[in-house]
Design an enzyme around this catalytic site. Sequence first.
Site, PDB file in Angstrom:
ATOM      1  N   CYS A 138       8.739  25.514  -9.705  1.00 50.75           N
ATOM      2  CA  CYS A 138       9.369  26.635 -10.416  1.00 50.75           C
ATOM      3  C   CYS A 138       9.681  26.217 -11.859  1.00 50.75           C
ATOM      4  O   CYS A 138       9.581  25.042 -12.233  1.00 50.75           O
ATOM      5  CB  CYS A 138      10.631  27.086  -9.688  1.00 50.75           C
ATOM      6  SG  CYS A 138      12.075  26.053 -10.034  1.00 50.75           S
ATOM      7  N   GLU A 192      11.331  19.493  -5.566  1.00 50.91           N
ATOM      8  CA  GLU A 192      10.931  18.674  -6.713  1.00 50.91           C
ATOM      9  C   GLU A 192      12.141  18.054  -7.405  1.00 50.91           C
ATOM     10  O   GLU A 192      12.141  16.885  -7.784  1.00 50.91           O
ATOM     11  CB  GLU A 192      10.160  19.526  -7.736  1.00 50.91           C
ATOM     12  CG  GLU A 192       8.853  20.109  -7.223  1.00 50.91           C
ATOM     13  CD  GLU A 192       9.020  21.491  -6.579  1.00 50.91           C
ATOM     14  OE1 GLU A 192      10.066  21.750  -5.937  1.00 50.91           O
ATOM     15  OE2 GLU A 192       8.093  22.305  -6.727  1.00 50.91           O
TER      16      GLU A 192
HETATM   17  N1  THU Z   1      11.297  26.085  -3.802  1.00 47.31           N
HETATM   18  C1  THU Z   1      11.038  24.753  -3.939  1.00 47.31           C
HETATM   19  O1  THU Z   1      11.696  23.912  -3.331  1.00 47.31           O
HETATM   20  N2  THU Z   1      10.028  24.384  -4.769  1.00 47.31           N
HETATM   21  C2  THU Z   1       9.146  25.230  -5.367  1.00 47.31           C
HETATM   22  O2  THU Z   1       8.222  24.793  -6.015  1.00 47.31           O
HETATM   23  C3  THU Z   1       9.325  26.682  -5.197  1.00 47.31           C
HETATM   24  C4  THU Z   1      10.594  27.108  -4.547  1.00 47.31           C
HETATM   25  C5  THU Z   1      12.336  26.495  -2.856  1.00 47.31           C
HETATM   26  C6  THU Z   1      13.584  27.090  -3.409  1.00 47.31           C
HETATM   27  C7  THU Z   1      14.089  27.882  -2.207  1.00 47.31           C
HETATM   28  O3  THU Z   1      14.774  27.004  -1.337  1.00 47.31           O
HETATM   29  C8  THU Z   1      12.810  28.320  -1.521  1.00 47.31           C
HETATM   30  O4  THU Z   1      11.787  27.458  -1.987  1.00 47.31           O
HETATM   31  C9  THU Z   1      12.407  29.758  -1.791  1.00 47.31           C
HETATM   32  O5  THU Z   1      12.362  30.020  -3.145  1.00 47.31           O
END
Ligand code: THU
Length: 129
Positions: free
Chosen positions: A86, A55
């Site tokens: 997140c 995001e």
């Molecule tokens: N992550 C995202 O890219 N977006 C989200 O909405 C949740 C988490 C990624 C961060 C990390 O690279 C992986 O997912 C595990 O947390």
Amino acid sequence: MTHTELIAKAREAMKTAYVPYSHFPVGAALVAKDGTLYTGCNVEGASYGNAICAERTALVKAVSDGQREFSTLAVAANTDDFCTPCGICRQMLYEFAPDLVVLCSDRDGNYKEYTLRELLPGAFSAKDL
Ligand code: THU
């Protein structure tokens, strides 16, 4: 673009995720107010705290391209449940688009629609400084 098409763009963006540590690819597709689409994926590093979410990748691409206003964001991951942004991403998105529509999808492309205000109630923003 329909919601389903936007989620398909987010799923496409998952393909370039660099996730050798979490093995959890995420894709995002962000629509600017002028209709321009920006996609993003998560990018990780050996120093795990370096990771940037899909995001924020999409948002930073857009802002660095001169965009400041956004209408819709789709998030995609291979999850059973709907993948939501997140906390850090919610806060950073709120900076530019408190009224953003957020489409959180699962592995099958089913999705749930939220507003960013719903996802980040009581947000801290410039008015609180
Ligand atoms: N992550 C995202 O890219 N977006 C989200 O909405 C949740 C988490 C990624 C961060 C990390 O690279 C992986 O997912 C595990 O947390």
